[in-house]
Design a protein around this motif. Structure first.
Motif, PDB file in Angstrom:
ATOM      1  N   ASN A  43      42.109  37.652  37.832  1.00 58.18           N
ATOM      2  CA  ASN A  43      43.432  37.101  38.120  1.00 58.18           C
ATOM      3  C   ASN A  43      44.191  38.175  38.871  1.00 58.18           C
ATOM      4  O   ASN A  43      44.275  39.307  38.402  1.00 58.18           O
ATOM      5  CB  ASN A  43      44.181  36.735  36.834  1.00 58.18           C
ATOM      6  CG  ASN A  43      43.598  35.500  36.188  1.00 58.18           C
ATOM      7  OD1 ASN A  43      43.627  34.424  36.771  1.00 58.18           O
ATOM      8  ND2 ASN A  43      43.036  35.659  35.000  1.00 58.18           N
ATOM      9  N   LYS A  89      35.544  37.464  35.702  1.00 63.10           N
ATOM     10  CA  LYS A  89      36.846  36.787  35.659  1.00 63.10           C
ATOM     11  C   LYS A  89      37.839  37.687  36.381  1.00 63.10           C
ATOM     12  O   LYS A  89      37.812  38.902  36.219  1.00 63.10           O
ATOM     13  CB  LYS A  89      37.304  36.549  34.229  1.00 63.10           C
ATOM     14  CG  LYS A  89      36.476  35.505  33.528  1.00 63.10           C
ATOM     15  CD  LYS A  89      37.055  35.127  32.191  1.00 63.10           C
ATOM     16  CE  LYS A  89      36.153  34.089  31.559  1.00 63.10           C
ATOM     17  NZ  LYS A  89      36.800  33.350  30.526  1.00 63.10           N
ATOM     18  N   LYS A  91      28.973  37.703  34.324  1.00 64.86           N
ATOM     19  CA  LYS A  91      30.135  36.825  34.208  1.00 64.86           C
ATOM     20  C   LYS A  91      31.349  37.599  34.691  1.00 64.86           C
ATOM     21  O   LYS A  91      31.639  38.675  34.188  1.00 64.86           O
ATOM     22  CB  LYS A  91      30.336  36.378  32.764  1.00 64.86           C
ATOM     23  CG  LYS A  91      29.203  35.506  32.259  1.00 64.86           C
ATOM     24  CD  LYS A  91      29.445  35.048  30.832  1.00 64.86           C
ATOM     25  CE  LYS A  91      28.320  34.152  30.381  1.00 64.86           C
ATOM     26  NZ  LYS A  91      28.574  33.595  29.042  1.00 64.86           N
ATOM     27  N   ASP A 126      36.648  32.558  38.102  1.00 65.95           N
ATOM     28  CA  ASP A 126      35.868  32.508  36.864  1.00 65.95           C
ATOM     29  C   ASP A 126      34.458  32.137  37.292  1.00 65.95           C
ATOM     30  O   ASP A 126      34.174  30.969  37.569  1.00 65.95           O
ATOM     31  CB  ASP A 126      36.454  31.472  35.901  1.00 65.95           C
ATOM     32  CG  ASP A 126      35.831  31.545  34.517  1.00 65.95           C
ATOM     33  OD1 ASP A 126      34.857  32.309  34.327  1.00 65.95           O
ATOM     34  OD2 ASP A 126      36.310  30.821  33.623  1.00 65.95           O
TER      35      ASP A 126
END
Length: 167
Positions: A146, A144, A142, A119
């Motif tokens: 996973n 992110k 930005k 993040d």
């Protein structure tokens, strides 16, 4: 170095360790750390602040029941300084400026890496090629991510937002 090592039946513990690196690849460092070592071999170490340019990185490393985790938290780390640490990242000679903040977490076991999460915010990005055809000003990204291994590959979810700045 640890000036205050405490041993109990449960563990060895250092609450006020000192870490010095005169020839560190990131720059000369003098910082503090704390950690524990359990009789079963589990351990944890936390390094509160490693200077990196005008920014800093905190690290938490641990092994518990055969599983390991490594977390890095960056605060306003210059992008160019990060790239200089890795031979895998080669930035074009455009005077790239900007800073990175956020969290990166890797987890695994003796079988290897089992998950990766990030993040991150990269802000104040600015650059310009010599001919002016490639340029950015006050850009914010930005990111992110996973990810987990899946068979011979990886399964991941990622997002990239561009809330401000111009190209």
């Amino acid at each position: 170095d640890c000036a205050e090592i405490v041993q109990s039946d449960a563990a060895w513990q250092c609450a006020k360790g000192t870490l010095s690196g005169q020839e560190s690849p990131i720059e000369t460092q003098v910082t503090t750390w704390e950690g524990t070592l359990q009789p079963d071999g589990d351990w944890q170490i936390a390094i509160e602040r490693l200077a990196l340019g005008r920014g800093s990185v905190a690290l938490d490393l641990s092994v518990q029941s055969g599983n390991w985790a490594a977390e890095a938290r960056a605060h306003q780390v210059p992008v160019g300084r990060l790239a200089a640490l890795s031979r895998a990242i080669e930035l074009p000679p455009w005077g790239i400026k900007g800073q990175l903040s956020g969290r990166l977490l890797a987890e695994g076991s003796s079988a290897g890496l089992s998950s990766l999460a990030a993040d991150l915010v990269t802000d104040q990005i600015a650059y310009a090629s010599a001919d002016g055809l490639n340029a950015a000003e006050n850009l914010v990204l930005k990111t992110k991510l996973n990810a987990r291994p899946l068979g011979a590959g990886w399964s991941f979810q990622a997002s990239l937002a561009w809330p401000r700045g111009g190209l």
